[in-house]
Design an enzyme around this catalytic site. Structure first.
Site, short mmCIF file in Angstrom:
data_model
loop_
_atom_site.label_atom_id
_atom_site.label_comp_id
_atom_site.label_asym_id
_atom_site.label_seq_id
_atom_site.Cartn_x
_atom_site.Cartn_y
_atom_site.Cartn_z
N GLU A 18 8.44 16.35 15.51
CA GLU A 18 8.95 16.16 14.16
C GLU A 18 8.21 17.09 13.20
O GLU A 18 6.99 17.03 13.09
CB GLU A 18 8.75 14.70 13.72
N GLU B 91 9.29 1.28 11.12
CA GLU B 91 10.30 2.33 10.96
C GLU B 91 9.53 3.65 11.00
O GLU B 91 8.81 3.98 10.04
CB GLU B 91 11.07 2.13 9.66
N CYS C 296 13.38 10.60 7.05
CA CYS C 296 13.23 10.31 8.49
C CYS C 296 14.52 10.56 9.25
O CYS C 296 14.51 10.83 10.43
CB CYS C 296 12.78 8.88 8.67
N LYS D 150 0.88 -1.17 0.00
CA LYS D 150 0.00 0.00 0.00
C LYS D 150 0.91 1.21 0.00
O LYS D 150 1.39 1.66 1.04
CB LYS D 150 -0.88 -0.02 1.25
P1 NAD Z 1 1.87 8.29 7.42
O1 NAD Z 1 2.02 7.49 8.66
O2 NAD Z 1 0.86 9.37 7.39
O3 NAD Z 1 1.54 7.36 6.17
C1 NAD Z 1 2.35 6.26 5.83
C2 NAD Z 1 1.50 5.21 5.14
O4 NAD Z 1 0.54 4.70 6.08
C3 NAD Z 1 0.71 5.75 3.95
O5 NAD Z 1 0.70 4.75 2.95
C4 NAD Z 1 -0.67 5.97 4.55
O6 NAD Z 1 -1.71 5.92 3.59
C5 NAD Z 1 -0.76 4.79 5.51
N1 NAD Z 1 -1.71 4.98 6.61
C6 NAD Z 1 -2.05 6.14 7.22
N2 NAD Z 1 -2.96 5.89 8.18
C7 NAD Z 1 -3.18 4.55 8.20
C8 NAD Z 1 -4.02 3.68 8.97
N3 NAD Z 1 -4.81 4.16 9.94
N4 NAD Z 1 -3.97 2.36 8.72
C9 NAD Z 1 -3.16 1.86 7.75
N5 NAD Z 1 -2.37 2.63 6.97
C10 NAD Z 1 -2.37 3.97 7.20
O7 NAD Z 1 3.33 8.87 7.09
P2 NAD Z 1 3.75 9.84 5.90
O8 NAD Z 1 3.25 11.21 6.21
O9 NAD Z 1 3.38 9.20 4.62
O10 NAD Z 1 5.35 9.80 6.02
C11 NAD Z 1 6.10 10.64 6.84
C12 NAD Z 1 6.47 9.95 8.12
O11 NAD Z 1 7.20 8.76 7.84
C13 NAD Z 1 7.38 10.77 8.99
O12 NAD Z 1 6.97 10.66 10.33
C14 NAD Z 1 8.75 10.12 8.82
O13 NAD Z 1 9.66 10.30 9.87
C15 NAD Z 1 8.36 8.69 8.67
N6 NAD Z 1 9.42 7.91 8.02
C16 NAD Z 1 10.17 7.03 8.77
C17 NAD Z 1 11.22 6.31 8.18
C18 NAD Z 1 12.08 5.35 8.97
O14 NAD Z 1 12.79 4.56 8.35
N7 NAD Z 1 12.05 5.38 10.27
C19 NAD Z 1 11.48 6.49 6.82
C20 NAD Z 1 10.70 7.39 6.10
C21 NAD Z 1 9.66 8.09 6.71
#
Ligand code: NAD
Length: 488
Positions: free
Chosen positions: A392, A256, A290, A180
């Site tokens: 963040e 992550e 991240c 997804k």
């Molecule tokens: P997000 O959590 O909003 O979304 C990530 C994914 O989860 C998307 O595909 C989204 O559609 C899905 N999602 C959202 N709500 C959901 C739910 N209730 N159930 C199932 N799936 C759901 O994150 P984002 O805004 O897309 O990305 C930014 C975040 O990702 C930042 O916090 C960043 O630090 C983190 N990040 C972490 C790493 C790491 O390796 N630690 C790497 C990249 C990004």
């Protein structure tokens, strides 16, 4: 056409599938509509999970390592053959400079498949010859089986890189996956479906469902009763929601999550190299990595030099057309994300920040002003109590804070609920090791940032995640060992 990237479809059981409705993917560069994306409803998500289960049970789950390695190598070749298509797709979705997409995103996708093909090829089995006090002897050995049907949910900041970081080891270990991608970046996962099919991945091994999180494809997938595990990259709060979603059926998760990463600069650091490294760590991908640094602690004697040098670095960044070679910095991913980052620009000023550079929305002319652009921004005059120093932001921003002693630096850097990465800048070898080891993080760099060996453990502590991926650490998550004990 399945890979017409103006009409982005789901990929289920080896075929491209329309959704009952579509949603618009908007370009963050200029606000134009980039694509119509077919939304997966719960019925399509269920079909994808069933297809993955069938693929797993009808042969894929019992393939040998050399067979799976051969597939991974064909996928590597397939991405390389369509390298520029992937770059273009990533640029269209994110607005990031094409030079960055080439070097970071698509380049790493190739390496992800190659690296996990190598890692799984050299993985051995645990075996023990056992001798009990009563004289009985036994041979114990563990057989590695796939974990099963896996949900892979990923964010928008490094779409293909983060997706393939999970898909490659998952397939290397014989799992079947439903991915997804973020609603903001649907293209490269879809293009990868075509590469998978051309490489001979059996139908159902790699499925893609498009949509949003809550009450949409993300939730339908992670709450589905027939998935065997979830591997997720994204916000800490989403991780928490997914944990609750799988709790009733006690499924494993690998998370992550977010970060609020610190850099610590000692007065003995090589200042030019430090400014260059800090600049990259704050502003790469418009601060949407991240691992990006959002807190910079600087020993007082070099505070002004670092602040001035870093402000100079920010002023030299070139915002603009992602296809121009000279462009270094793209927009934020969306207007919604810009509204969030902008709110932190206001909060910083309210908290008494001195804005060293940036602090607003740039004027890039009529062609680009409809995009989600923001100025690279640095603040001084804040401490660890300010919200912008604790939360963040996920944008091209950092607060620079002075310190006096090594002990104080470690305390300030660790004063956070997150724990993903840190960087220490010093020419004192012992201090570099000493401070790096005291950081409460998953990855601690000395005199560099984002230098990765993909065999090393990657992950975070606290709000930054659960588990480690990378090399054999990934294989540990993506396999389910069965121990066989034979009395001799
Ligand atoms: P997000 O959590 O909003 O979304 C990530 C994914 O989860 C998307 O595909 C989204 O559609 C899905 N999602 C959202 N709500 C959901 C739910 N209730 N159930 C199932 N799936 C759901 O994150 P984002 O805004 O897309 O990305 C930014 C975040 O990702 C930042 O916090 C960043 O630090 C983190 N990040 C972490 C790493 C790491 O390796 N630690 C790497 C990249 C990004």
């Amino acid at each position: 056409m399945g890979t017409d990237l103006h009409q982005i479809r789901n990929f289920v059981d080896g075929a491209f599938v329309d959704g009952p409705t579509t949603f618009e993917k908007v370009s963050p560069v200029d606000g134009s509509v980039a694509a119509d994306v077919h939304l997966a409803d719960s019925f399509i998500v269920d079909r994808a999970v069933q297809a993955a289960r069938r693929a797993l049970n009808s042969g894929w789950g019992a393939t040998t390592v050399p067979e799976r390695v051969a597939l991974l190598r064909r996928v590597t070749d397939g991405i390389e053959a369509r390298f520029e298509d992937f770059v273009e797709a990533e640029v269209r979705d994110t607005g990031k400079p094409a030079t960055l997409a080439r070097q970071l995103d698509v380049g790493r996708a190739v390496v992800n498949f190659r690296q996990f093909a190598d890692t799984v090829s050299s993985e051995g089995l645990d075996s023990f010859l056992t001798e009990l006090p009563d004289g009985r002897k036994a041979l114990n050995y563990a057989v590695a089986k796939p974990l099963g049907v896996l949900a892979i949910v990923v964010p928008w900041n490094l779409p293909l890189l983060l997706l393939t970081w999970k898909v490659a080891p998952a397939l290397a270990c014989g799992n079947a996956v439903i991915v997804k991608p973020s609603e903001e970046t649907p293209s490269t996962a879809t293009l990868l479906a075509k590469v998978m099919a051309d490489a001979g991945a059996p139908a159902g091994v790699y499925n893609v469902v498009h949509g949003f999180g809550a009450s949409s494809a993300g939730e339908f997938l992670t709450t589905h009763p027939d998935i065997d595990g979830v591997t997720f990259t994204g916000e800490s709060s989403t991780g928490s929601t997914i944990m609750r979603a799988v709790a009733p059926r006690v499924r494993p998760v690998s998370f992550e999550l977010g970060g609020k990463n610190a850099a610590v600069v000692f007065a003995d650091a090589d200042l030019d190299a430090t400014i260059e490294g800090l600049g990259r760590s704050v502003f790469t991908n418009t601060g949407q990595v991240c691992l990006c640094t959002e807190r910079i602690y600087v020993q007082r004697p070099v505070f002004d030099s670092i602040a001035e040098g870093l402000a100079g670095f920010a002023k030299n960044l070139v915002l603009g057309d992602p296809h121009q070679e000279s462009t270094t910095t793209g927009p934020l991913i969306s207007q919604a994300h810009r509204a969030k980052v902008s709110s932190y620009l206001d909060l910083a000023v309210e908290a008494g920040a001195e804005v060293l550079v940036g602090g607003g929305i740039p004027d890039l002319g009529a062609n680009l002003n409809g995009g989600a652009w923001i100025e690279p921004t640095l603040w001084a005059g804040l401490d660890n109590t300010a919200r912008v120093v604790r939360e963040e932001v996920f944008g091209p921003v950092a607060a620079i804070v002075p310190f006096d002693s090594e002990e104080e630096a470690v305390r300030l850097a660790n004063d956070t609920d997150y724990g993903l990465a840190s960087a220490v800048w010093t020419t004192n070898l012992q201090r570099g090791h000493r401070v790096a080891q005291q950081m409460r993080v998953g990855m601690s760099w000395v005199n560099t940032w984002y230098l990765r060996d993909l065999r090393s453990p990657f992950g975070g502590v606290g709000l930054s995640g659960i588990g480690r991926e990378g090399g054999r650490h990934s294989l540990a998550f993506y396999t389910e060992p069965t121990n066989v004990c034979v009395q001799l």
